[in-house]
Design a protein around this motif. Structure first.
Motif, PDB file in Angstrom:
ATOM      1  N   GLU A  73       3.124  18.622  17.354  1.00  0.00           N
ATOM      2  CA  GLU A  73       4.154  19.497  17.917  1.00  0.00           C
ATOM      3  C   GLU A  73       5.116  18.704  18.802  1.00  0.00           C
ATOM      4  O   GLU A  73       6.341  18.926  18.768  1.00  0.00           O
ATOM      5  N   LYS A  75       3.991  27.172  15.522  1.00  0.00           N
ATOM      6  CA  LYS A  75       4.482  26.366  16.637  1.00  0.00           C
ATOM      7  C   LYS A  75       5.123  25.071  16.133  1.00  0.00           C
ATOM      8  O   LYS A  75       6.088  24.573  16.716  1.00  0.00           O
ATOM      9  N   LEU A  76       4.579  24.513  15.053  1.00  0.00           N
ATOM     10  CA  LEU A  76       5.178  23.322  14.471  1.00  0.00           C
ATOM     11  C   LEU A  76       6.575  23.611  13.940  1.00  0.00           C
ATOM     12  O   LEU A  76       7.520  22.848  14.169  1.00  0.00           O
ATOM     13  N   ALA A  78       8.916  24.031  16.878  1.00  0.00           N
ATOM     14  CA  ALA A  78       9.253  22.749  17.499  1.00  0.00           C
ATOM     15  C   ALA A  78      10.300  22.016  16.666  1.00  0.00           C
ATOM     16  O   ALA A  78      11.240  21.423  17.212  1.00  0.00           O
TER      17      ALA A  78
END
Length: 896
Positions: A276, A300-301, A304
């Protein structure tokens, strides 16, 4: 050896090579920070194990006792810490530098050499010790103390326990990953190959593994034509970013997959997920091929990476969106699903009454795999019908139809697909209902696939990874399109416009009474296209009893006809009420064009009556012969009175005093009844007292039969309008019931002998033996004559409660006064006092008298009106605030 150097240097410990050697990174000055390997003077640490090297001797060595402990002691004390160091001498030839390292920014800090000797983790090389050097003599003294205390390597009895069993290779990577069940494993990072590839020791097993970070890819070293490793742009920076955060740090690794014998996993540092962080800083990109194995935080990746794109950081310095951006005000909305288009598109009606067609983002519906030049005949001959011909398209449409039609959904626009190749622009969205992603559910059932994109194409669902995971599960289970079984086929007979075929079906449909159907298309307010699942046929159906305006429609030449007044409104009304819903039809006849004619019901609502009631159709003279004529007349009168749509400009004829010639006398023929149920609209169910013994005997026999031959739970399949046996929840006894609605395992039934309704489950239902169906239902529905409920909701509830308290489960005398809409309106009197039930409720201020013009009811209406005046003057219940009919007399049926 060279002469001693006394200059003090500073740096940060990057790596511990062994118990007596470290790599120190200096302070950067414009470029990569310089590194220096320092060996500790005057000591020797146990040698660590070495893996086989095919380029050299290919020999594996083992740890010397306490080699790992010495290395770990230094790693935990020094990694990432500021140190000061003095280079004491340099070995000629090799250039290896020896010196002393101090923890802190100057030489006043802890002497690391002395600390190692004190812990018994290294051996002092006494041959090089000078007698006149107090510092070196101190090492001898510290070693003697450690030996006497049996610390570290000087505890020879424990030596064998401090040798690692290092496993340098993984024999079966797939089984190795599966054996760890996606659980975090403690590890120490030993080497950083590039920004997204590391080598690590797993603890406590000491498996030496190479881990590729799941879901991402950093710039890497490429081999040019000469065989030289050439870094891509930002390769060195990405490697440095990972190295300073992970090298020789305590981390946790989640093993998630295998790719070409390489392990895929997530490396979690106490400060977060390194993948991340790499994405957020623009050192990496998300990759679909390994994102599917990410077990946690895939969203979340993606988030990001999105941040890095917006900042145009590093690898994204030349980034530009691959499609049009979505206006924030159109990004999300809610609405009701009114149509499912094939297996990947919906029509949603929004709160402001607009209709939006949305496509499920990144989802591809089933496609026909038969080649275009194939000689195989289509299951449906004649014109193509992809819905029934393409494997699994019908199942996909049905899945969405049953889950969504008429339901409120949340829509999040993910991207807009521009118009191309004569295809219009598409709003591609994530649609959710009760927190469930509809696209993910569809893919998980194997009824759709996931679109594959180019790496740089960011026009995709924000939940793309969940879609890929759902598809992987469907493939593993072998469901839907991924099944190895033959795809289901749908041989559908299309009888629309074919009089000969219609004649064959007509007798069967007439005998069937009500038939279940699905509305596939609405051509106008009264013309629909139906699919009958049981008969597997398509038909055109015309609504009986009404004259409905037609909307605009295409002509063979491509032109459009003009819409008749309110034709488009009628079309829209019927579409919202019926399209793709399960309905019941009662076929009466057919026309010369091969179209069936009859009545259509949506959840017990007659579509003909509904259209007339909205002023979107008029009663046709052919309705006079039907059972619904009275309902249609009442509906048309209401629409005309309210001047709805077709009756917008209607003007009532001047009122004249109408003299109703009604010479008939009021017919009085009392029957003894018992009221068993009262509904919220002042209707009630009653049994004839004379039939009581017969009903009791039937109930007793039914229960004896059920006890002697208990039904198998779940063996009975409920169907709407069927008569069955149902177990009442209050007393756990069996009764006769009619099925009114089936919603999955929940079934709504009407207990036909008592009039009460209940929602139950299929396990509480059973087939009713034929011998118990000969007696007609004993509970008949009636309504009180010449009265009405007050308009106020609270007063209305009080009126119903008062009526229930006065009549429930009591024996009364009943007289039928008149009929309306197929329902008998009656008067009730108590057996003992002979008091009229309705009159008592009116005089108590619970009900309103209804003025009727039938001469035979004049005496009854007069008594009720007198009772109402009495309630008014006494301020009883609803009248306690005064006479509220002055301003709204017409609303309650009064004329001044």
């Amino acid at each position: 050896m060279s002469t001693s150097q006394t200059a003090v240097h500073r740096g940060i410990v990057k790596q511990v090579l062994s118990g007596d050697a470290v790599v120190i990174r200096g302070q950067p000055k414009g470029g990569p920070p310089p590194e220096k390997t320092i060996c500790f003077s005057n000591i020797t640490a146990p040698r660590m194990a070495r893996r086989p090297n095919p380029a050299q001797d290919n020999v594996e060595t083992k740890d010397e006792p306490f080699a790992w402990e010495a290395r770990e002691y230094l790693r935990k004390k020094l990694i990432g810490k500021d140190v000061a160091f003095v280079i004491e001498y340099t070995v000629p030839g090799t250039g290896r530098e020896y010196g002393c390292v101090y923890l802190g920014k100057d030489t006043s800090g802890e002497n690391i050499t002395e600390a190692l000797v004190s812990e018994g983790l290294v051996e002092v090389r006494r041959g090089g010790i000078r007698a006149d050097d107090p510092g070196q003599q101190q090492l001898i003294q510290l070693e003697d103390v450690a030996k006497s205390a049996g610390k570290g390597k000087w505890n020879t009895e424990e030596a064998a326990k401090h040798i690692r069993n290092v496993k340098w290779t993984v024999e079966n990577p797939r089984n190795f990953v599966d054996s760890h069940h996606n659980k975090p494993i403690d590890a120490v990072i030993e080497h950083v190959r590039d920004g997204c590839t590391v080598r690590a020791f797993l603890l406590p097993s000491f498996d030496y593994v190479t881990i590729m970070l799941s879901g991402i890819k950093c710039p890497m070293f490429k081999q040019d034509d000469s065989g030289k490793q050439v870094p891509e742009t930002f390769t060195e920076e990405a490697k440095y970013f990972t190295e300073v955060r992970l090298l020789q740090r305590d981390v946790q690794i989640i093993l998630e997959g295998v790719s070409n014998q390489n392990l895929l996993g997530t490396v979690i540092h106490p400060n977060g997920n390194i993948a991340e962080l790499l994405l957020r800083e623009g050192f990496a990109r998300c990759v679909d091929w390994s994102m599917g194995v990410v077990t946690q935080g895939a969203d979340k990746l993606r988030a990001a990476e999105k941040i890095a794109k917006e900042k145009k950081a590093r690898v994204w310095k030349d980034y530009s969106p691959s499609g049009p951006t979505v206006d924030i005000k159109d990004k999300a909305f809610t609405g009701k699903v009114v149509e499912v288009v094939n297996g990947d598109a919906l029509v949603v009606k929004t709160a402001d009454n607009k209709f939006k067609k949305v496509f499920l983002a990144s989802v591809r519906p089933p496609r026909n795999t038969t080649p275009a030049d194939s000689t195989e005949s289509s299951p449906s001959k004649g014109r193509g019908r992809p819905l029934y011909d393409v494997p699994y398209m019908f199942e996909a449409r049905e899945f969405l139809r049953k889950k969504l039609i008429g339901k409120k959904v949340n829509v999040q626009v993910d991207y807009i697909q521009p118009a191309n190749n004569n295809f219009p622009e598409k709003n591609c969205c994530t649609v959710t209902i009760s927190g469930i992603n509809v696209g993910e559910a569809l893919v998980g059932k194997g009824l759709a696939s996931v679109v594959r994109y180019r790496q740089e194409d960011d026009q995709r669902s924000e939940h793309y990874d969940e879609l890929l995971a759902a598809e992987a599960r469907a493939q593993k289970k072998g469901v839907g399109m991924h099944s190895k079984k033959d795809a289901p086929t749908h041989k559908v007979a299309d009888v629309s416009g074919d009089p000969n075929k219609c004649k064959q079906f007509l007798p069967f449909l007439q005998r069937a009474g009500k038939s279940e159907a699905i509305v596939e298309f609405v051509a106008s307010g009264s013309r629909l296209r139906l699919y009958l699942p049981r008969e597997t046929c398509l038909m055109t159906f015309l609504i009986s009893g009404i004259e409905c305006p037609r909307g605009a429609r295409p002509l063979p030449g491509g032109q459009m006809t003009t819409s008749e007044p309110y034709g488009d409104e009628a079309l829209q009304f019927t579409k919202e009420m019926c399209l793709q819903r399960e309905v019941e039809v009662r076929v009466e006849t057919m026309d010369k064009g091969g179209n069936f004619i009859g009545w259509l019901f949506v959840e017990n609502t007659n579509l003909s009556v509904a259209l007339v009631e909205e002023g979107l159709a008029k009663v046709h003279f052919t309705a006079e012969r039907s059972n619904y004529f009275k309902q249609l007349q009442i509906a048309e009168e209401n629409a005309r009175r309210n001047k709805l749509n077709l009756w917008k400009d209607y003007k009532e004829a001047p009122e004249t005093e109408e003299v109703v010639e009604d010479t008939t006398e009021r017919n009085v023929s009392y029957k003894s009844i018992v009221v068993t149920e009262v509904t919220d609209d002042l209707k009630f169910f009653a049994q004839l007292v004379d039939n009581g013994p017969q009903l009791e005997k039937l109930m007793e026999q039914l229960r004896q039969d059920m006890e002697a031959n208990p039904p198998l739970p779940g063996a009975y399949t409920p169907k709407r309008n069927d008569t069955c046996a149902a177990k009442f929840s209050q007393d756990n006894e069996w009764y006769r019931a009619k099925i009114e609605k089936v919603d999955g395992s929940k079934v709504t039934v009407l207990y036909v002998d008592y009039g009460n309704r209940e929602q139950t489950t299929t396990t509480c239902l059973a087939t009713l033996p034929a011998s118990f169906q000969t007696l007609a239902p004993q509970a008949t529905e009636y309504c009180l004559a010449c009265v009405t409920l007050p308009p106020d909701e609270d007063f209305k509830a009080d009126g119903v409660d008062a009526f229930y308290d006065g009549v429930a489960n009591r024996q009364l005398s009943m007289n039928v006064e008149y009929k309306s809409g197929g329902l008998e309106y009656v008067s009730l009197t108590y057996l003992d006092s002979k008091d009229d039930v309705a009159q008592k409720l009116i005089s108590s201020g619970f009900l309103l008298a209804e003025k009727r013009r039938e001469k035979r009811l004049a005496k009854l209406v007069s008594d009720y009106m007198k009772a109402q005046e009495k309630a008014k003057s006494s301020r009883e219940n609803m009248w306690r605030y005064g006479d509220f009919t002055d301003d709204d007399a017409k609303e309650f049926g009064y004329s001044r």
